[in-house]
Design a protein around this motif. Structure first.
Motif, PDB file in Angstrom:
ATOM      1  N   PRO A 195       1.386  -1.421   0.067  1.00 50.11           N
ATOM      2  CA  PRO A 195      -0.188  -0.208  -0.172  1.00 50.11           C
ATOM      3  C   PRO A 195       0.829   1.135  -0.088  1.00 50.11           C
ATOM      4  CG  PRO A 195      -0.875  -1.403   1.218  1.00 50.11           C
ATOM      5  CD  PRO A 195       0.732  -2.160   1.179  1.00 50.11           C
ATOM      6  N   THR A 251      -6.649  -3.731  -6.076  1.00 45.94           N
ATOM      7  CA  THR A 251      -6.187  -5.010  -6.421  1.00 45.94           C
ATOM      8  C   THR A 251      -7.537  -5.742  -7.655  1.00 45.94           C
ATOM      9  OG1 THR A 251      -4.752  -5.598  -3.784  1.00 45.94           O
ATOM     10  CG2 THR A 251      -5.777  -7.428  -5.657  1.00 45.94           C
ATOM     11  N   ARG A 263      -3.669   1.191  -3.388  1.00 43.35           N
ATOM     12  CA  ARG A 263      -4.649   0.704  -2.270  1.00 43.35           C
ATOM     13  C   ARG A 263      -4.494  -0.570  -2.374  1.00 43.35           C
ATOM     14  NH1 ARG A 263      -8.744   6.245  -2.947  1.00 43.35           N
ATOM     15  NH2 ARG A 263      -7.741   7.745  -1.978  1.00 43.35           N
ATOM     16  N   VAL A 264      -4.737  -0.684  -1.291  1.00 42.44           N
ATOM     17  CA  VAL A 264      -5.384  -1.942  -0.565  1.00 42.44           C
ATOM     18  C   VAL A 264      -6.756  -2.637  -2.331  1.00 42.44           C
ATOM     19  CG1 VAL A 264      -6.123  -3.996   0.241  1.00 42.44           C
ATOM     20  CG2 VAL A 264      -4.712  -2.934   0.944  1.00 42.44           C
ATOM     21  N   SER A 296      -0.780  -5.422  -0.946  1.00 43.22           N
ATOM     22  CA  SER A 296      -1.059  -6.278  -0.188  1.00 43.22           C
ATOM     23  C   SER A 296       0.451  -5.758   0.730  1.00 43.22           C
ATOM     24  CB  SER A 296      -1.379  -7.461  -0.274  1.00 43.22           C
ATOM     25  OG  SER A 296      -1.006  -7.820   0.923  1.00 43.22           O
TER      26      SER A 296
END
Length: 114
Positions: free
Chosen positions: A13, A90, A86-87, A113
């Motif tokens: 991140p 994904t 940011r996560v 991650s």
């Protein structure tokens, strides 16, 4: 007609990645190119569009200010520079021609991650 995405990977991140979309078989310089993302079994999510008749791209609110789309007409290639990842970014990222539902490549996986 061919589009090939690359540049994905695993990043923490806050990190950055640059995706590439190398194309062939159509007049890239006069074609709208779209980046979108999709998870298995889920709907397409628009990320950015660089219209053939515009000088600058447009972005989804979720990525505006963090992602930058560009195109090199001499190389028939589009790019997506992704920063402050940011996560929730994904996903598998795709580039497509003409619209989000146009011909696309095989995609490149981006995993954010820690």
């Amino acid at each position: 007609v061919k589009l090939v995405e690359s540049g994905g990977g695993l990043v923490q991140p806050g990190g950055s990645l640059r995706l590439s979309c190398v194309t062939s078989g159509f007049p890239f310089a006069t074609t709208t190119i779209v980046w979108h993302r999709q998870d298995p079994g889920k709907e397409l999510q628009w990320v950015a569009t660089f219209r053939r008749d515009r000088d600058s791209p447009t972005y989804a609110p979720a990525v505006e200010g963090r992602f930058t789309m560009s195109r090199d007409n001499a190389k028939d290639t589009a790019y997506l520079q992704m920063t402050r990842l940011r996560v929730e970014d994904t996903s598998t990222y795709y580039c497509s021609k003409d619209s989000m539902w146009g011909r696309r490549g095989q995609g490149t996986q981006v995993t954010v991650s820690s």
